[in-house]
Design an enzyme around this catalytic site. Structure first.
Site: not given
Lengths: 380, 380, 380, 380
Positions: A86-87, A168, A200, A238-239, A355, A357, A361
């Site tokens: 994840s960057g 991912k 995502r 995460s993309a 990042g 989301a 949630g």
């Protein structure tokens, strides 16, 4: 005699996306058996958006590094280890890798009741997606199926015992979009950055379906990325540019495992909701964020969290400017904010805060999982 | 008969740098007397760095807005009101203005003991600086003198009763640098962005001298911006393109004032030091961040804080990447982090968090002041 | 019998920093002998500033790729091949690698006069620099010596026959700065981004000394990075995080070489000086930019150029905003501008345009070299 | 007796978005009659994207500045003068304002043939758009109608005599989107940055319809922003946060006007197509870009151009990275590139180059208009 699952977790700092010297040192010290590695969740120091090559750099460094241990080519490593990079380490966040190992032992270990719930882990892959499937039902369904396969792999029978599902997922590059356009395929978006969001979104709804948080009947193409009332409390997606299908990692607890770790989860209702995390620490792990700083330092392995800029443009009723900022993407702002809030609670900045989301949630908030060492004689 | 100082504070949201409709509404409701305004501290939504024109846009909007009330030209307003616009609302931070009024009443108000310490405020200006004076002793000395003038203006005799000193200071634009070069004057730096740092550094050391936190003998050109062991616990300096000398605002407490506010300060030792702020709230204001959320919401006016990326490259022993980031300036990262931490403690995102904390608190940390309403019958 | 130098040049497109499939295809087709590769000059798609990991990613990909051909470890490849990766493909610029091979043949080739000047190449390395040597005379002197070694390596006796000198030089990372501070060593700057500028400056003055463009007596620490009247017309320096000493590549012409290429150079006086490049094409290569587009496409290999934002803040008498931009570094603006100007002249966007031209051409301008195929029977 | 239209054009440099000192000087010298001002096209130094407040800052500065001359409130100025502020002066571009005046004289001026075509100008406004109309047919149709009204206002009968149509159009802010969502209105996009693209697209197709370049029957919602085969060769659209309807400015030529200017246009086929502009200068104005630099400097008023990153991801067959860049928006890259190319042709950097060329010229290219002084005795 029953086989017992043993999951090890190592959080390792790095000096750059390709720095595995800390991992090397753990191996040399005998603390980490490289052949037992099943998953790596990394935070790398790129922008976390479309042209973040630090993720790919880290992944390919891991592949090269593990290749001799596994006796396979670097490319084949990715079939054996789930590499989730994840960057984005905005603000105080510190680049690091969380390395998960898994091994099996026979029978009961002395001094540990078989019934105590301990950390377990399972992994599954979906098939490769066509560009036009990204962000749509095909991705939702394939992800839900993969979640169930990963639960079985983890030895978790009840969805309630799953505390974090990391996915991912791929994005639409300019090249992929052109290939689809050439076939007259209709894409969910023609914007690369936006495609990360759709991917995502579909993946997270897939997790919600897989964990029975939502019935499949409520999900269809039009709600993906739009109806934020639908969400998973445990999904993290995460993309990345470096893959074409989804990888799913399930983290949860099962009785009988011999792992010296526990895991719990909470949901942050917004980006500054430190209270929910403080509550989780107190209720599940018996740790007061203020009074037990020393025990926290000793026991905490990592916090796994998702962050996003509140899509309604405000936090606690006051306007934020993240969504209108054309210089810094909103995901970067959100990671900086949530990363700092979590670090202020747990006193550690090497945290996995990712990042975007969507359906992870509630809108503007996100799931948080905490992995803690148990205070018994086991060593990782 | 003794005159009593009455300071009013209004925190007003805005929809953009020039939006003063909220201020207009307060005036129309009779809650704010425009002629009493002595200072405005704004957070505007630019990048907070060299080419942030939102600060100038906000300042000139205020000048135009107040001009008819003061019966003077827009330009003359800046001589009467200290306008401090700090750019950068990264992460959850919300653009807003904090408007300070000051008025004087005769004698004692019923029901309030003269001896109770209450918020007071004083203002002073330095002369205009030559480009080559910025970031050097000339700026330190002029600022120290201005702090003492502002204390006198505030009615504060003892430096310990000062809790926050806000300085707005100039930077070196390309144009200023060229003019200096044309005169063969030697500048402290030829980099505009770096000049903001030097100007804040000299101004903050000036505050430390003015408040007797440091003796003038310890300060000389070479330590400005470099020796971070030297700092003020109450200085806050913001550099902006729109002015040529320093403006100094002193906030503190004095017995006898009739303002319905109190102020206190703490020092964050690093960007994630929520504990020091929680401690301040508890000890000075009797508010527990977790349990007293409702009272906090009712009483909190604003938090004034400085943020910076730790210059040693780490937070709590772990590497951060803010100083090596060529896409986002370190001040922006730091504001995003500290702003979110403070918002998670006080439950409000319209906070005055300003970047660049050279000699403002310890390295990597910064001063924090909290303004609270008193819980008595006074209305602002 | 005399040995003849044969330099080959291949410009190869890539789909990302680690994509060497185009190089692989050239090798498989027999057009490129990997063991003959002596230098690679790449344009990678990062920000070209401090935290640009695409340069390192590309370099390490090349090392791994060439390792089996050279029969050495990936790390050892860098001792054998000069890898110069310049980050930043802003605007129309296209990521690519320029691969230089060198081999030696015996005697004269039929049909080519021995006396015709043809492309030659030489390489040299300096020692590793201490952090405090970067941007200072030690770096200047070591670079000048390396230029002379590289000329000898290239078989060039006369400095006038050198048309381009590429230097890759180190920068000061936060880690390097801390190590120096720990030893009480005094650094030229404590800002990572600024250190790139100082390192390029010292390296370029080193080239000017090495080529006898400037006498060593005119250079001392104080002029490095400041006195822009001192410059080389043929130096190109790029700073990168991935090395600790300078690598020097000399490109020029020598009679007797059998390379089917020629090289020439010009100096752009500012960022929009297309005229000087049009003049070079016409005078040295007989090509009119408008009329000979087809021949240009056939013959042009690459343009090697340096770009910078004019330090006086204006271009052709009008203000530019590159130096005051805190969102995009000035080097990025400059590459976008100069890259587009050159592409509009030569009709090709895969050009080597590198940022930061301190002492490389006049202030605001920069050196430009053009490599053209000769129109004879040789094939590369 | 016939009334003759006289259009004046002044290009004025500025030191910032609110700096009108150059305009003031022109007025004081008698060269500019403020009451004759009908349009201002400005280049301001913001990011040109969603949160670019420099456009609004410039517009409101102009309103305040002109208010006393027109004897109306600042807000009312915008009803009398078409203020078009385009953000973004990337690369060499220089911030400036182009001020258009219009006045009327009786009868023929001596020395000028009535039949010679000269610059004329016309203006029209559309109604305010609902958020859900932006980027859709309602915006196309209203713009086409406004173009015809503006042509009539300019005194142009034949569409072929129109050389440039500037449209300023609104975008979708977070606030507008929320208001629409509250009414259950369906928007063309929920991304602010993307909304700028849609608004420019619809406006440009409206110009194409208004100029009879395209029949209205070919335009419908689904082609807006997608079918790039449909375009105007003379439309230029800029989106801005500061308005709610479209403003249309038509620039063309008409016989009988007494303006000492001519205008012509060309279409750049891609971002590096200098040749088309060189051809326009030669054919229409008799100026050779290389040989007539001095005449160019004397006669050139401004170049008005649109720039965009080629949507197919390549320029002249080679990959560009503008569309995948998450640090710098593609429009910024494109302005830097096209601005530098044009400056290298005309030798001037204060050019009106605006980003986002959807349906404005072919994909990846854009329209260019050149305004030149005539070489007769008239003074502006």
């Amino acid at each position: 005699m029953k086989r017992r699952q043993h999951v090890g977790v190592h959080r390792v700092a790095c000096r750059g996306p390709s720095d595995l010297s800390g991992v090397q040192a753990l191996i040399e010290s005998g603390k980490l058996l490289p052949r037992d590695i099943v998953a790596v969740m990394g935070k790398t120091e790129g922008n976390g958006c479309v042209n973040d090559h630090t993720r790919d750099f880290a992944s390919s460094s891991w592949c090269r590094f593990l290749s001799p241990y596994f006796g396979c080519s670097p490319d084949a490593v990715e079939q054996r280890v789930a590499l989730v990079m994840s960057g984005g380490t905005e603000g105080v966040l510190s680049p690091h890798f969380t390395v998960f190992t898994r091994s099996w032992t026979d029978g009961a270990s002395p001094g540990t009741g078989d019934a105590a719930p301990r950390l377990v882990l399972g992994i599954a892959h979906t098939r490769v997606f066509l560009p036009e499937e990204i962000g749509r039902m095909a991705q939702v369904e394939a992800t839900a199926a993969a979640v169930r396969v990963a639960m079985q792999d983890a030895g978790i029978a009840n969805g309630d015992d799953v505390h974090f599902v990391q996915v991912k997922c791929p994005l639409l590059t300019a090249a992929k979009m052109q290939s689809a356009v050439a076939r007259s395929a209709s894409l969910v978006t023609h914007d690369t950055y936006e495609s990360m969001s759709y991917s995502r979104a579909a993946s997270s709804l897939g997790v919600a379906v897989g964990l029975n948080e939502l019935p499949i009947g409520r999900i269809f193409d039009q709600v993906i990325g739009t109806d934020r009332a639908l969400y998973s409390a445990r999904a993290s997606a995460s993309a990345g540019i470096e893959l074409d299908g989804n990888v799913v990692i399930v983290l949860g607890e099962a009785a009988g495992a011999s792992s010296p770790y526990r895991i719990g989860h909470a949901v942050m209702r917004d980006a500054v909701d430190a209270a929910s995390v403080r509550h989780l620490l107190r209720e599940r792990f018996g740790l007061d964020a203020d009074a037990d700083a020393e025990a926290m330092r000793r026991r905490l392995v990592n916090v796994l969290a998702k962050a996003e800029a509140s899509p309604d443009g405000s936090v606690r009723g006051e306007r934020h400017t993240m969504l209108d900022d054309s210089d810094i993407n909103a995901t970067r702002h959100a990671r900086a904010a949530v990363g700092a809030v979590l670090a202020s609670v747990v006193g550690q900045t090497a945290l996995y805060v990712s990042g975007g989301a969507e359906h992870q949630g509630p809108a503007g908030g996100g799931p948080v999982a905490v992995i803690m060492r148990t205070e018994d004689r086991f060593e990782t």
